[in-house]
Design a protein around this motif. Structure first.
Motif, PDB file in Angstrom:
ATOM      1  N   VAL A  54      -5.020  44.450  19.379  1.00 44.16           N
ATOM      2  CA  VAL A  54      -5.623  45.883  18.798  1.00 44.16           C
ATOM      3  C   VAL A  54      -5.424  45.836  17.469  1.00 44.16           C
ATOM      4  O   VAL A  54      -5.749  46.835  16.857  1.00 44.16           O
ATOM      5  N   ARG A  55      -3.689  46.082  16.929  1.00 47.14           N
ATOM      6  CA  ARG A  55      -3.612  46.318  15.382  1.00 47.14           C
ATOM      7  C   ARG A  55      -3.995  45.448  14.603  1.00 47.14           C
ATOM      8  O   ARG A  55      -5.452  46.173  13.642  1.00 47.14           O
ATOM      9  N   ARG A  56      -4.846  44.369  14.730  1.00 49.10           N
ATOM     10  CA  ARG A  56      -5.999  43.446  13.917  1.00 49.10           C
ATOM     11  C   ARG A  56      -6.969  43.683  14.115  1.00 49.10           C
ATOM     12  O   ARG A  56      -7.364  44.021  12.823  1.00 49.10           O
ATOM     13  N   LEU A  57      -7.940  44.549  15.670  1.00 46.93           N
ATOM     14  CA  LEU A  57      -8.798  44.620  15.053  1.00 46.93           C
ATOM     15  C   LEU A  57      -8.813  46.013  14.013  1.00 46.93           C
ATOM     16  O   LEU A  57     -10.170  46.391  13.952  1.00 46.93           O
ATOM     17  N   VAL A  58      -8.003  46.904  14.328  1.00 43.59           N
ATOM     18  CA  VAL A  58      -8.550  48.490  13.752  1.00 43.59           C
ATOM     19  C   VAL A  58      -8.900  47.992  12.314  1.00 43.59           C
ATOM     20  O   VAL A  58      -8.461  48.531  11.935  1.00 43.59           O
ATOM     21  N   GLN A  59      -7.306  47.041  11.927  1.00 43.84           N
ATOM     22  CA  GLN A  59      -7.185  46.826  10.559  1.00 43.84           C
ATOM     23  C   GLN A  59      -8.741  46.324   9.945  1.00 43.84           C
ATOM     24  O   GLN A  59      -9.090  45.944   8.841  1.00 43.84           O
ATOM     25  N   ARG A  60      -9.282  45.108  11.288  1.00 47.10           N
ATOM     26  CA  ARG A  60     -11.273  44.501  10.129  1.00 47.10           C
ATOM     27  C   ARG A  60     -11.218  45.616  10.428  1.00 47.10           C
ATOM     28  O   ARG A  60     -12.252  45.685   9.899  1.00 47.10           O
ATOM     29  N   VAL A  61     -11.972  46.632  11.244  1.00 44.88           N
ATOM     30  CA  VAL A  61     -12.755  47.600  11.317  1.00 44.88           C
ATOM     31  C   VAL A  61     -12.239  48.507  10.194  1.00 44.88           C
ATOM     32  O   VAL A  61     -13.459  49.018   9.023  1.00 44.88           O
ATOM     33  N   ARG A  62     -10.933  49.313   9.593  1.00 47.08           N
ATOM     34  CA  ARG A  62     -11.114  49.878   8.412  1.00 47.08           C
ATOM     35  C   ARG A  62     -10.985  48.975   7.613  1.00 47.08           C
ATOM     36  O   ARG A  62     -11.567  49.453   5.386  1.00 47.08           O
ATOM     37  N   ALA A  63     -10.883  47.309   6.750  1.00 48.10           N
ATOM     38  CA  ALA A  63     -10.916  47.006   5.925  1.00 48.10           C
ATOM     39  C   ALA A  63     -12.908  46.691   5.293  1.00 48.10           C
ATOM     40  O   ALA A  63     -12.647  46.668   4.478  1.00 48.10           O
ATOM     41  N   ASP A  64     -13.166  46.247   6.960  1.00 45.08           N
ATOM     42  CA  ASP A  64     -14.555  46.399   6.688  1.00 45.08           C
ATOM     43  C   ASP A  64     -15.130  47.628   6.389  1.00 45.08           C
ATOM     44  O   ASP A  64     -16.450  47.998   4.695  1.00 45.08           O
ATOM     45  N   LEU A  65     -14.954  49.107   6.646  1.00 39.41           N
ATOM     46  CA  LEU A  65     -15.338  50.277   5.697  1.00 39.41           C
ATOM     47  C   LEU A  65     -14.624  50.387   4.336  1.00 39.41           C
ATOM     48  O   LEU A  65     -15.110  51.015   3.315  1.00 39.41           O
ATOM     49  N   ASP A  66     -13.257  50.449   3.972  1.00 35.14           N
ATOM     50  CA  ASP A  66     -13.209  49.996   2.849  1.00 35.14           C
ATOM     51  C   ASP A  66     -14.087  48.847   1.745  1.00 35.14           C
ATOM     52  O   ASP A  66     -13.868  49.324   0.488  1.00 35.14           O
ATOM     53  N   ASP A  67     -14.715  48.447   1.872  1.00 29.14           N
ATOM     54  CA  ASP A  67     -15.411  47.285   1.801  1.00 29.14           C
ATOM     55  C   ASP A  67     -17.029  47.394   0.988  1.00 29.14           C
ATOM     56  O   ASP A  67     -18.283  47.584   0.230  1.00 29.14           O
ATOM     57  N   LEU A  68     -17.152  49.529   1.854  1.00 22.67           N
ATOM     58  CA  LEU A  68     -18.876  49.794   1.693  1.00 22.67           C
ATOM     59  C   LEU A  68     -18.287  50.787   0.648  1.00 22.67           C
ATOM     60  O   LEU A  68     -17.423  51.266   0.267  1.00 22.67           O
ATOM     61  N   THR A  69     -19.445  51.386  -0.326  1.00 19.36           N
ATOM     62  CA  THR A  69     -19.722  52.510  -1.021  1.00 19.36           C
ATOM     63  C   THR A  69     -19.536  53.443  -0.619  1.00 19.36           C
ATOM     64  O   THR A  69     -19.474  53.886   0.788  1.00 19.36           O
ATOM     65  N   ASP A  70     -18.955  54.574  -1.282  1.00 22.67           N
ATOM     66  CA  ASP A  70     -18.419  56.406  -0.698  1.00 22.67           C
ATOM     67  C   ASP A  70     -19.963  56.371  -0.259  1.00 22.67           C
ATOM     68  O   ASP A  70     -20.126  57.244   0.613  1.00 22.67           O
ATOM     69  N   GLU A  71     -21.527  55.748  -0.296  1.00 26.38           N
ATOM     70  CA  GLU A  71     -23.225  56.959   0.356  1.00 26.38           C
ATOM     71  C   GLU A  71     -22.314  55.687   1.863  1.00 26.38           C
ATOM     72  O   GLU A  71     -23.068  56.201   2.473  1.00 26.38           O
ATOM     73  N   ASP A  72     -22.604  54.560   1.537  1.00 20.51           N
ATOM     74  CA  ASP A  72     -22.516  54.082   2.516  1.00 20.51           C
ATOM     75  C   ASP A  72     -21.193  54.179   3.829  1.00 20.51           C
ATOM     76  O   ASP A  72     -22.101  54.889   4.764  1.00 20.51           O
ATOM     77  N   ARG A  73     -20.315  55.180   3.391  1.00 18.80           N
ATOM     78  CA  ARG A  73     -18.857  56.003   4.284  1.00 18.80           C
ATOM     79  C   ARG A  73     -19.964  56.853   4.768  1.00 18.80           C
ATOM     80  O   ARG A  73     -19.935  57.166   5.968  1.00 18.80           O
ATOM     81  N   ALA A  74     -19.967  57.536   3.731  1.00 20.06           N
ATOM     82  CA  ALA A  74     -21.033  59.108   3.999  1.00 20.06           C
ATOM     83  C   ALA A  74     -21.648  58.856   4.829  1.00 20.06           C
ATOM     84  O   ALA A  74     -21.806  59.539   6.192  1.00 20.06           O
ATOM     85  N   GLN A  75     -22.740  57.933   4.988  1.00 16.23           N
ATOM     86  CA  GLN A  75     -24.189  57.553   6.579  1.00 16.23           C
ATOM     87  C   GLN A  75     -23.325  56.739   7.291  1.00 16.23           C
ATOM     88  O   GLN A  75     -23.804  57.595   8.505  1.00 16.23           O
ATOM     89  N   ILE A  76     -22.502  55.899   7.372  1.00 17.06           N
ATOM     90  CA  ILE A  76     -21.732  55.990   9.002  1.00 17.06           C
ATOM     91  C   ILE A  76     -21.191  56.730   9.704  1.00 17.06           C
ATOM     92  O   ILE A  76     -21.359  56.906  10.479  1.00 17.06           O
ATOM     93  N   ARG A  77     -20.421  57.627   8.918  1.00 19.08           N
ATOM     94  CA  ARG A  77     -19.938  58.902   9.141  1.00 19.08           C
ATOM     95  C   ARG A  77     -21.104  60.128  10.091  1.00 19.08           C
ATOM     96  O   ARG A  77     -20.619  59.693  10.839  1.00 19.08           O
ATOM     97  N   GLU A  78     -22.391  60.306   9.411  1.00 21.42           N
ATOM     98  CA  GLU A  78     -23.082  60.688  10.319  1.00 21.42           C
ATOM     99  C   GLU A  78     -23.660  59.527  11.291  1.00 21.42           C
ATOM    100  O   GLU A  78     -23.606  60.482  12.444  1.00 21.42           O
ATOM    101  N   ALA A  79     -23.615  58.904  11.132  1.00 18.72           N
ATOM    102  CA  ALA A  79     -24.196  57.560  12.158  1.00 18.72           C
ATOM    103  C   ALA A  79     -23.709  58.196  13.483  1.00 18.72           C
ATOM    104  O   ALA A  79     -23.702  57.999  14.127  1.00 18.72           O
TER     105      ALA A  79
END
Length: 109
Positions: A54-79
């Motif tokens: 579960v830790r690895r899965l959480v870290q993988r999802v967070r790392a994928d989010l960290d690779d995005l631009t601020d604009e992409d992260r904002a769009q993902i938060r809305e979605a």
């Protein structure tokens, strides 16, 4: 992960983090429970392997989010907000309570 409840979809990140926190909390509670038999604690204790997965899965999802631009992260938060709202609506079949068992089947009406 072996469990169909969670997905690697970013919209499940908060659920995964809550699940990980529950696993860790349960492990600590059980470790502190001194009056239980060792076999009982072993059977109910979340495994280190499950916690690590579960830790690895959480870290993988967070790392994928960290690779995005601020604009992409904002769009993902809305979605995510839209998707999570739709998940809370659960229209299913109405539940019907089961009849109580007859405790004296030999009795006639």
């Amino acid at each position: 992960m072996g469990c169909g409840h969670f997905r690697t979809d970013v919209s499940y990140l908060s659920d995964l983090e809550a699940y990980l926190a529950d696993l860790l909390r349960n492990r600590e509670r059980l470790a502190a429970f001194t009056s239980a038999d060792d076999w009982a604690k072993t059977e109910t204790m979340p495994s280190d392997e499950e916690i690590a997965r579960v830790r690895r899965l959480v870290q993988r999802v967070r790392a994928d989010l960290d690779d995005l631009t601020d604009e992409d992260r904002a769009q993902i938060r809305e979605a995510i907000a839209v998707v999570r709202r739709s998940r809370t609506v659960a229209l299913g079949m109405p539940r019907i309570r089961q009849p109580l068992p007859d405790v004296r089947p030999d009795r006639t009406l």
